[in-house]
Scaffold this active site. Structure first.
Site, PDB file in Angstrom:
ATOM      1  N   GLN A  78     -41.541  11.924  36.304  1.00 29.21           N
ATOM      2  CA  GLN A  78     -42.116  11.402  37.544  1.00 29.21           C
ATOM      3  C   GLN A  78     -43.041  10.212  37.270  1.00 29.21           C
ATOM      4  OE1 GLN A  78     -41.208  12.379  40.494  1.00 29.21           O
ATOM      5  NE2 GLN A  78     -40.207  14.319  40.082  1.00 29.21           N
ATOM      6  N   LYS A  98     -34.114   9.423  38.833  1.00 34.19           N
ATOM      7  CA  LYS A  98     -35.333   9.250  39.649  1.00 34.19           C
ATOM      8  C   LYS A  98     -35.824   7.811  39.566  1.00 34.19           C
ATOM      9  CE  LYS A  98     -36.776  13.977  38.637  1.00 34.19           C
ATOM     10  NZ  LYS A  98     -36.310  14.823  39.715  1.00 34.19           N
ATOM     11  N   ASP A 155     -43.486  15.144  29.546  1.00 36.03           N
ATOM     12  CA  ASP A 155     -42.413  15.043  30.529  1.00 36.03           C
ATOM     13  C   ASP A 155     -42.723  13.842  31.430  1.00 36.03           C
ATOM     14  OD1 ASP A 155     -40.802  15.213  32.742  1.00 36.03           O
ATOM     15  OD2 ASP A 155     -41.124  17.342  33.111  1.00 36.03           O
ATOM     16  N   HIS A 184     -42.943  21.505  35.537  1.00 37.31           N
ATOM     17  CA  HIS A 184     -41.626  21.780  36.121  1.00 37.31           C
ATOM     18  C   HIS A 184     -40.955  22.834  35.227  1.00 37.31           C
ATOM     19  CE1 HIS A 184     -37.338  20.885  36.954  1.00 37.31           C
ATOM     20  NE2 HIS A 184     -37.734  20.290  38.054  1.00 37.31           N
ATOM     21  N   CYS A 242     -39.173  23.769  41.792  1.00 38.06           N
ATOM     22  CA  CYS A 242     -38.985  24.126  40.366  1.00 38.06           C
ATOM     23  C   CYS A 242     -40.322  24.222  39.653  1.00 38.06           C
ATOM     24  CB  CYS A 242     -38.079  23.118  39.644  1.00 38.06           C
ATOM     25  SG  CYS A 242     -36.465  22.953  40.365  1.00 38.06           S
TER      26      CYS A 242
HETATM   27  N1  PMP Z   1     -39.585  17.406  35.076  1.00 42.57           N
HETATM   28  C1  PMP Z   1     -40.052  16.985  36.260  1.00 42.57           C
HETATM   29  C2  PMP Z   1     -41.524  16.723  36.411  1.00 42.57           C
HETATM   30  C3  PMP Z   1     -39.168  16.769  37.316  1.00 42.57           C
HETATM   31  O1  PMP Z   1     -39.649  16.356  38.492  1.00 42.57           O
HETATM   32  C4  PMP Z   1     -37.795  17.009  37.126  1.00 42.57           C
HETATM   33  C5  PMP Z   1     -36.801  16.808  38.261  1.00 42.57           C
HETATM   34  N2  PMP Z   1     -37.163  17.405  39.461  1.00 42.57           N
HETATM   35  C6  PMP Z   1     -37.355  17.439  35.882  1.00 42.57           C
HETATM   36  C7  PMP Z   1     -38.280  17.636  34.876  1.00 42.57           C
HETATM   37  C8  PMP Z   1     -35.914  17.722  35.599  1.00 42.57           C
HETATM   38  O2  PMP Z   1     -35.178  16.555  35.613  1.00 42.57           O
HETATM   39  P1  PMP Z   1     -33.576  16.607  35.510  1.00 42.57           P
HETATM   40  O3  PMP Z   1     -33.138  17.660  36.472  1.00 42.57           O
HETATM   41  O4  PMP Z   1     -33.151  15.255  35.882  1.00 42.57           O
HETATM   42  O5  PMP Z   1     -33.243  16.942  34.114  1.00 42.57           O
END
Ligand code: PMP
Length: 414
Positions: free
Chosen positions: A211, A234, A208, A131, A372
């Protein structure tokens, strides 16, 4: 003792569980909502909504500042949420920095760990499937230090090429950034093995977990990484909540990222003595109500049992994949043997945004776009995909409604 909660022996009654989520009762465009966008943000059970509401109605005060009753109640509830989250992840509460989410958590590592340590000649190894939150902070660090970014490539099926990854772990690599679970492909990476290989070569690992933590039991200690980031929204919690777990030695050595109140022991114009970690990294008034809600979300998930959540979502994923495979001209991105309930796909001849708009008219919420993850979509040579992402509160009947809506939309666009 901070013992992880045992998984309840009996699997929940999923129909009853669904009724815990008020929003799922909604109609959208005159149709019952089918919410297949949980990888974007998860829906909240009533217990979380009530915890936030209850905090503002009965306990609202700032944390760690006031000695009055409300102040100590707020502080105790906030710290209790930290303890709950720590237990959920099987880590010590004093190693868990509460912050606004994964984006903040990774930036904290970038600015407090990487920026002072890295220099020209050093390399940051980043997987292709990250991401942007696990790419852009490293690019910013690279720009400022002269370090280089190296990409760990994936295979066509959406799995990481582990041989290539280990070959890429050369002596100049100082940091590895990798997702536990891909938000686009659903791929579950073998992070334990990957972090072991990184550790053997003296490479610091940042995982990270955005998910992963909402969908399976995550035992951070057993992964053996240096840093693990999660985001609360999430995993049934409020937006603007999350955490960074870090090894104590890192937290002690790292300078603060943001300065202000709460993160200090003493301030004078001759100098400031910082608070102990994790408070050293928590300047200013936090999202107190949000973390009270996240504590309730952890309680909720533990009552379900993460093993049951994972089993339920695996079963839903199998059904969803079976239905998608019936759609003519549909291509799924990501066929990893171990996969979370996230399916990215495209239908021949139909633009992703057009399909998502037609699905919305049928009450079906899916995401379309680049999720993203531009470099990942560049690998597949596509500008956008549709993504259906499930959670335990979804149903088999919703999968059938989604499949029917997709067939109808495909015919309209054909
Ligand atoms: N990493 C991953 C794999 C994500 O799916 C997301 C959210 N789509 C993020 C980072 C970013 O998370 P946040 O916007 O809650 O900081």
């Amino acid at each position: 003792m901070n013992l992880p909660a045992a998984t309840p022996a009996i699997s929940p009654d999923w129909d009853k569980i669904r009724a815990d989520f008020p929003l799922l009762e909604r109609q959208v465009n005159g149709k019952p909502l089918v919410y297949f966008d949980s990888a974007n943000t998860g829906q909240k059970p009533a217990s979380v909504i009530e915890a936030v509401d209850g905090f503002y109605r009965r306990h609202n005060a700032n944390v760690s500042r006031a000695v009055h009753t409300l102040g100590s109640e707020a502080t105790e509830a906030y710290e209790e949420s930290r303890r709950k989250l720590a237990r959920f992840l099987n880590v010590g509460a004093d190693e868990l920095v509460l912050c606004s989410g994964t984006t903040f958590a990774i930036n904290l590592v970038a600015y407090s760990w990487a920026l002072p340590k890295l220099e020209a000649g050093d390399t940051i190894l980043v997987s292709r499937m990250e991401h942007h939150a696990n790419i852009v902070p490293w690019q910013l660090v690279a720009q400022r230090t002269g370090a280089t970014i190296k990409v760990a490539e994936i295979r066509e099926d959406g799995t990481l090429d582990l041989d290539a990854l280990y070959r890429a772990m050369t002596p100049d690599v100082k940091l590895l950034a990798v997702a536990h679970v891909s938000n686009v492909l659903g791929t579950v990476n073998p992070v334990r093995e990957i972090c072991r290989e990184a550790r053997r070569r003296g490479i610091v690992s940042v995982v990270d977990g955005s998910q992963a933590a909402p969908h399976r039991k995550v035992d951070v200690q057993s992964i053996g990484c240096d840093f693990y980031a999660i985001t609360g929204h999430k995993m049934c919690g409020p937006t603007g909540t999350g955490a960074l777990w870090a090894k104590k030695e890192h937290l002690q050595a790292m300078p603060p990222f943001i300065g202000g109140g709460e993160m200090i022991k003493e301030v004078s114009f001759d100098g400031t003595v910082f608070n102990d970690p994790p408070h050293k990294f928590e300047a200013g008034t936090p999202n107190i109500a949000g973390f009270i809600g996240l504590g309730a979300a952890v309680d909720y998930l533990e009552t379900l049992g993460m093993a049951h959540v994972e089993a339920r979502e695996t079963e839903l994923l199998a059904h969803l994949t079976e239905e998608l495979d019936k759609v003519e001209g549909l291509r799924i991105f990501g066929h990893a043997p171990e996969k979370a309930a996230v399916v990215s796909f495209l239908v021949e001849g139909a633009h992703a945004h057009d399909l998502a708009t037609l699905l919305d008219l049928e009450g079906v919420a899916v995401r379309s776009g680049q999720h993203c993850a531009h470099p990942l979509l560049q690998f597949y040579g596509v500008a956008a995909t549709l993504r259906a992402s499930l959670a335990f509160y979804n149903t088999h009947e919703e999968i059938e409604r989604f499949a029917a809506a997709l067939q109808k939309a495909r015919k309209l666009l054909a």
